[in-house]
Design a protein around this motif. Structure first.
Motif, mmCIF file in Angstrom:
data_model
loop_
_atom_site.group_PDB
_atom_site.id
_atom_site.type_symbol
_atom_site.label_atom_id
_atom_site.label_comp_id
_atom_site.label_asym_id
_atom_site.label_seq_id
_atom_site.Cartn_x
_atom_site.Cartn_y
_atom_site.Cartn_z
ATOM 1 N N ALA A 377 0.831 -1.202 0.000
ATOM 2 C CA ALA A 377 0.000 0.000 0.000
ATOM 3 C C ALA A 377 0.864 1.249 0.000
ATOM 4 C CB ALA A 377 -0.921 0.003 1.213
ATOM 5 N N ALA A 378 0.567 2.155 -0.920
ATOM 6 C CA ALA A 378 1.143 3.503 -0.906
ATOM 7 C C ALA A 378 0.053 4.425 -0.381
ATOM 8 C CB ALA A 378 1.581 3.925 -2.299
ATOM 9 N N VAL A 379 0.325 5.081 0.762
ATOM 10 C CA VAL A 379 -0.686 5.881 1.452
ATOM 11 C C VAL A 379 -0.269 7.346 1.442
ATOM 12 C CG1 VAL A 379 -1.862 6.283 3.658
ATOM 13 C CG2 VAL A 379 -1.312 3.939 2.933
ATOM 14 N N GLY A 380 -1.223 8.233 1.184
ATOM 15 C CA GLY A 380 -0.924 9.664 1.221
ATOM 16 C C GLY A 380 -2.140 10.506 0.926
ATOM 17 N N ARG A 381 -2.410 11.468 1.806
ATOM 18 C CA ARG A 381 -3.605 12.290 1.642
ATOM 19 C C ARG A 381 -3.501 13.229 0.449
ATOM 20 N NH1 ARG A 381 -0.582 14.103 5.797
ATOM 21 N NH2 ARG A 381 -0.020 16.317 5.958
ATOM 22 N N LYS A 382 -2.284 13.485 -0.053
ATOM 23 C CA LYS A 382 -2.114 14.444 -1.150
ATOM 24 C C LYS A 382 -2.032 13.768 -2.520
ATOM 25 C CE LYS A 382 1.429 16.188 1.030
ATOM 26 N NZ LYS A 382 2.637 16.992 1.295
ATOM 27 N N MET A 383 -2.167 12.441 -2.554
ATOM 28 C CA MET A 383 -2.082 11.747 -3.842
ATOM 29 C C MET A 383 -3.197 12.162 -4.782
ATOM 30 S SD MET A 383 -0.726 7.888 -3.103
ATOM 31 C CE MET A 383 -2.209 7.345 -2.301
ATOM 32 N N ALA A 384 -4.363 12.498 -4.209
ATOM 33 C CA ALA A 384 -5.515 12.854 -5.035
ATOM 34 C C ALA A 384 -5.272 14.130 -5.828
ATOM 35 C CB ALA A 384 -6.752 13.019 -4.146
ATOM 36 N N PHE A 385 -4.343 14.953 -5.384
ATOM 37 C CA PHE A 385 -4.115 16.250 -6.035
ATOM 38 C C PHE A 385 -2.882 16.235 -6.934
ATOM 39 C CE2 PHE A 385 -6.008 16.874 -1.807
ATOM 40 C CZ PHE A 385 -7.243 17.373 -2.191
ATOM 41 N N ARG A 386 -2.297 15.076 -7.135
ATOM 42 C CA ARG A 386 -1.120 14.955 -7.986
ATOM 43 C C ARG A 386 -1.404 13.986 -9.125
ATOM 44 N NH1 ARG A 386 3.818 17.027 -6.114
ATOM 45 N NH2 ARG A 386 3.358 18.508 -4.436
ATOM 46 N N PRO A 387 -1.647 14.467 -10.318
ATOM 47 C CA PRO A 387 -1.905 13.552 -11.442
ATOM 48 C C PRO A 387 -0.672 12.712 -11.767
ATOM 49 C CG PRO A 387 -1.660 15.826 -12.208
ATOM 50 C CD PRO A 387 -1.710 15.895 -10.720
ATOM 51 N N GLY A 388 -0.917 11.480 -12.169
ATOM 52 C CA GLY A 388 0.172 10.621 -12.618
ATOM 53 C C GLY A 388 0.832 9.781 -11.556
ATOM 54 N N GLU A 413 -8.890 8.315 -2.952
ATOM 55 C CA GLU A 413 -7.495 8.330 -3.385
ATOM 56 C C GLU A 413 -6.525 8.546 -2.218
ATOM 57 O OE1 GLU A 413 -6.449 9.952 -7.310
ATOM 58 O OE2 GLU A 413 -8.462 10.805 -7.353
ATOM 59 N N LEU A 414 -6.893 7.978 -1.061
ATOM 60 C CA LEU A 414 -5.994 8.060 0.081
ATOM 61 C C LEU A 414 -4.910 6.998 0.003
ATOM 62 C CD1 LEU A 414 -5.617 9.616 2.764
ATOM 63 C CD2 LEU A 414 -6.984 7.845 3.883
ATOM 64 N N ASN A 415 -5.165 5.952 -0.769
ATOM 65 C CA ASN A 415 -4.154 4.912 -0.930
ATOM 66 C C ASN A 415 -4.281 4.239 -2.284
ATOM 67 O OD1 ASN A 415 -6.240 3.050 -0.808
ATOM 68 N ND2 ASN A 415 -5.918 2.557 1.325
ATOM 69 N N ILE A 416 -3.210 3.587 -2.678
ATOM 70 C CA ILE A 416 -3.197 2.725 -3.856
ATOM 71 C C ILE A 416 -2.705 1.372 -3.385
ATOM 72 C CG2 ILE A 416 -2.210 2.305 -6.131
ATOM 73 C CD1 ILE A 416 -1.888 5.330 -6.431
ATOM 74 N N ILE A 417 -3.546 0.352 -3.551
ATOM 75 C CA ILE A 417 -3.236 -0.994 -3.079
ATOM 76 C C ILE A 417 -2.824 -1.853 -4.267
ATOM 77 C CG2 ILE A 417 -4.066 -3.007 -1.815
ATOM 78 C CD1 ILE A 417 -4.081 -0.524 -0.128
ATOM 79 N N LEU A 418 -1.686 -2.513 -4.123
ATOM 80 C CA LEU A 418 -1.180 -3.386 -5.182
ATOM 81 C C LEU A 418 -0.962 -4.791 -4.643
ATOM 82 C CD1 LEU A 418 1.591 -0.976 -6.517
ATOM 83 C CD2 LEU A 418 -0.707 -1.265 -7.458
ATOM 84 N N GLY A 419 -1.222 -5.775 -5.473
ATOM 85 C CA GLY A 419 -0.884 -7.149 -5.140
ATOM 86 C C GLY A 419 0.300 -7.602 -5.966
ATOM 87 N N VAL A 420 1.297 -8.158 -5.314
ATOM 88 C CA VAL A 420 2.469 -8.702 -6.006
ATOM 89 C C VAL A 420 2.741 -10.091 -5.445
ATOM 90 C CG1 VAL A 420 3.465 -6.399 -6.370
ATOM 91 C CG2 VAL A 420 4.128 -7.721 -4.350
ATOM 92 N N ASP A 421 3.594 -10.832 -6.103
ATOM 93 C CA ASP A 421 3.966 -12.142 -5.569
ATOM 94 C C ASP A 421 4.739 -11.975 -4.259
ATOM 95 O OD1 ASP A 421 2.851 -13.631 -7.672
ATOM 96 O OD2 ASP A 421 4.638 -13.333 -8.910
#
Length: 438
Positions: A377-388, A413-421
């Motif tokens: 998980a990449a967490v950050g309250r300011k991610m929503a205001f940064r495109p890309g 957009e408080l977090n981006i959850i990724l699944g990896v091996d």
């Protein structure tokens, strides 16, 4: 101004640590309420007092002599007391406790609470503060939840001196029995004390200089996070970051009391400040607050053509997990497919029953299970205001040759959850840290 300070096990491990605590408390007149844990490990080969107390109870329950383990406990507190030159009669209380233990007249909760109790007795004497036992103010209901109004009123009655020391981790049930929180529960006691007394800040002192941006077992010397909101902390904790007991957040959040994570061994460090929101950002260039994760998940993936036009398909699938008492972490989905992400351990015993029931009730076109999945998980309250941001994350992992097995992002957009091996877990954390923290 009033500050409630809680010191963890590492801060209570030895006489030298007691001296650091005293210097911290006495350096600020606002620090008038102190909550302490049981003595922790002095070094990596040492034992936590709470672990030894649990071991004592297990020995006694199975008719095994616990004298040697009990002596390890008493000697630690005698050593601290004598090194500090305190005149506290611990011998009498330990003798009474040992007798009750031998007679099986003490409950497990009461026995394991004694680590905090004796820590608080010594710290109160060392600081010259009033000792207030946790049973005199932390009141539980019969269902084990805290009776906040009764607890708050009781502490306000008790804490009338210039300084107060109280043990963490336990309180009193309505029937007069001692009851403990889950492990790490001294954090909750400190939070309750701060809320009860309307403190200006709740300081939680530990052995790290605040919340780190990544796990130091994976990333060497990760940066500390200067500011984090309660929502971000919730996301970081849920996704794997071991920060403080989850129950410690709610009492202070309800009263909008800031929570400051500090380092007893580096008191000059400002640590991490946690509150509902911030007017300004400590570091406006940082838009990812933290990177965390956990291993060993399973993805149950179902495909059914035309699913988006059929009412109740998702509900039918999720109800199968509900019947088996399985809590679902994430549900990434597409037009004709949906996946359920759960800890592998939670479904190990009932996986085939779950699959059979989904087949019977939903009749999917395909139903697959993917194991050995790690969630990052990449967490950050300011991610929503940064495109890309998502693109940068995917590009960084792609360049490192890390295959993304699952993506989940909420609308806030408080977090981006990724699944990896599983095998890529540590490398994914490192890659993201290198891409966003430096």
């Amino acid at each position: 101004m009033l500050k409630v300070t809680k010191f963890g096990g590492s801060s209570m491990a030895s006489a030298e640590q007691y001296k650091k605590v005293r210097d911290i408390v006495l350096s600020d007149p606002a620090r008038r309420v102190v909550v302490v844990s049981a003595a922790g490990k002095k070094d990596k080969n040492d034992h936590k007092i709470t672990d030894l107390l649990y071991l004592c109870y297990a020995h006694t329950r199975y008719g095994v002599d616990c004298g040697q383990v009990f002596d390890m406990i008493t000697s630690r507190y005698f050593e601290i007391r004598d090194a500090l030159g305190l005149q506290v009669d611990l011998e009498t209380e330990f003798a009474v406790l040992k007798k009750r233990l031998d007679e099986k007249a003490v409950s497990q909760d009461e026995l394991v609470s004694r680590g905090e109790y004796f820590s608080a007795r010594l710290m109160a004497a060392y600081l010259g503060f009033q000792f207030v036992d946790a049973v005199d103010w932390v009141k539980f209901k019969m269902d084990g939840s805290v009776d906040q109004p009764a607890s708050y009123a009781a502490l306000r009655r008790q804490a009338r001196g210039e300084g107060v020391v109280t043990p963490g981790f336990y309180g009193l049930m309505p029937d007069g029995q001692v009851h403990t929180f889950s492990r790490g529960g001294s954090d909750i006691t400190g939070s309750l004390a701060a809320a009860a007394l309307n403190a200006s800040v709740y300081e939680n002192w530990t052995d790290v200089s605040g919340i780190l941006m990544a796990d130091p077992r994976i990333v060497e010397n990760p940066q500390a996070i200067p500011e984090v909101t309660y929502d971000e902390l919730r996301e970081l904790s849920y996704s794997g970051a071991q920060v403080l007991h989850e129950g410690a957040i709610f009492p202070v959040r309800e009263k909008n009391i800031p929570l400051n994570i500090r380092n007893t061994n580096a008191p000059e460090d400002p640590g991490t400040m946690i509150q509902e929101q911030f007017d300004t950002d400590a570091d406006p260039s940082r838009f990812i607050t933290g990177i965390t994760g956990k291993k060993d998940f399973s993805i149950v993936s179902m495909t059914k053509r035309g699913m988006s036009n059929q009412v109740g398909v998702l509900r039918a699938m999720l109800s199968v997990f509900e019947r088996h008492g399985i809590s679902i972490d994430y549900t990434p989905n597409g037009i004709d497919n949906v996946s359920v992400v759960v800890p592998t351990e939670s479904i190990a015993a009932c996986l085939y029953n779950i699959l059979a029931e989904i087949q019977q009730e939903v009749r999917p076109d395909s139903l697959d299970v993917h194991d050995q999945i790690a969630v990052v998980a990449a967490v950050g309250r300011k991610m929503a205001f940064r495109p890309g941001i998502s693109g940068k994350i995917f590009a960084a992992l792609g360049q490192a040759g890390i295959n993304i097995r699952m993506i989940n992002q909420g609308p806030d957009e408080l977090n981006i959850i990724l699944g990896v091996d599983n095998r890529d877990f540590s490398r994914a954390i490192q890659v993201l840290y290198d891409s966003f923290a430096k």
